[in-house]
Scaffold this motif. Structure first.
Motif, mmCIF file in Angstrom:
data_model
loop_
_atom_site.group_PDB
_atom_site.id
_atom_site.type_symbol
_atom_site.label_atom_id
_atom_site.label_comp_id
_atom_site.label_asym_id
_atom_site.label_seq_id
_atom_site.Cartn_x
_atom_site.Cartn_y
_atom_site.Cartn_z
ATOM 1 N N TYR A 1 0.615 -0.943 -0.181
ATOM 2 C CA TYR A 1 0.183 -0.399 0.261
ATOM 3 C C TYR A 1 0.855 1.534 0.425
ATOM 4 O O TYR A 1 1.488 1.044 0.861
ATOM 5 C CB TYR A 1 -0.912 -0.268 1.099
ATOM 6 N N GLN B 1 -6.455 7.028 4.591
ATOM 7 C CA GLN B 1 -5.393 6.111 3.865
ATOM 8 C C GLN B 1 -5.284 5.133 5.138
ATOM 9 O O GLN B 1 -4.891 4.049 4.577
ATOM 10 C CB GLN B 1 -4.657 7.121 3.282
ATOM 11 N N SER C 1 -7.666 2.180 4.920
ATOM 12 C CA SER C 1 -6.912 1.592 3.837
ATOM 13 C C SER C 1 -5.471 0.334 3.937
ATOM 14 O O SER C 1 -4.921 -0.576 3.858
ATOM 15 C CB SER C 1 -6.720 1.819 2.514
#
Length: 147
Positions: free
Chosen positions: A29, A110, A113
């Motif tokens: 990520y 963010q 995630s």
């Protein structure tokens, strides 16, 4: 001999994860501003340590504290896995949010995630740890998969 090899393998995998946590998380990520701040605040290391402690801690609790014939089925082990997969991302969400709020950033989306990636890593690490330490449990050594 086999039992010791599993323990050593689990310890080596965990150590590699701790040492290579930052590149692993950034490979899975990466969002430029978020990742830069995670790196600058050394939060990748903190997340890796928390994830490791939760995996080893929850597996240790299951195999050596609970360690009961009544809780030696695969679905009991799965409940502990799910609990670990909830605990680690929650901690790894709450701590960075507090750091980022102190810095005036809002990376909540963010970070959510990122925590989904952490959830997957926690599950893998918990499975590795389970197969590393289960051999010395008196009642749960056959969980999740019998020998």
């Amino acid at each position: 001999m086999k039992k010791g090899m599993f323990l050593v393998a689990g310890a080596v995998i965990t150590l590699l994860y701790l040492l290579l946590g930052t590149p692993l998380y950034e490979a899975l990520y990466y969002e430029r501003e978020f990742s830069n701040e995670m790196y600058n605040e050394n939060l990748y290391l903190t997340v890796s340590i928390v994830t490791t402690l939760v995996a080893w801690g929850f597996a240790g609790i299951y195999y050596y504290v609970v360690n009961s014939v009544s809780f030696s089925r695969w679905y009991h082990w799965l409940i502990v896995l799910i609990a670990a997969c909830i605990a680690a991302p929650l901690i790894n969400f709450a701590y960075p949010v507090s750091i980022f709020k102190g810095l005036g950033y809002d990376f909540s989306a963010q970070l959510f995630s990122f925590c989904m990636v952490d959830l997957a890593i926690e599950a893998i690490l918990f499975i590795v740890v389970s197969f590393s330490i289960r051999w010395w449990s008196s009642n749960c050594r056959h969980t999740p998969i019998p020998e």
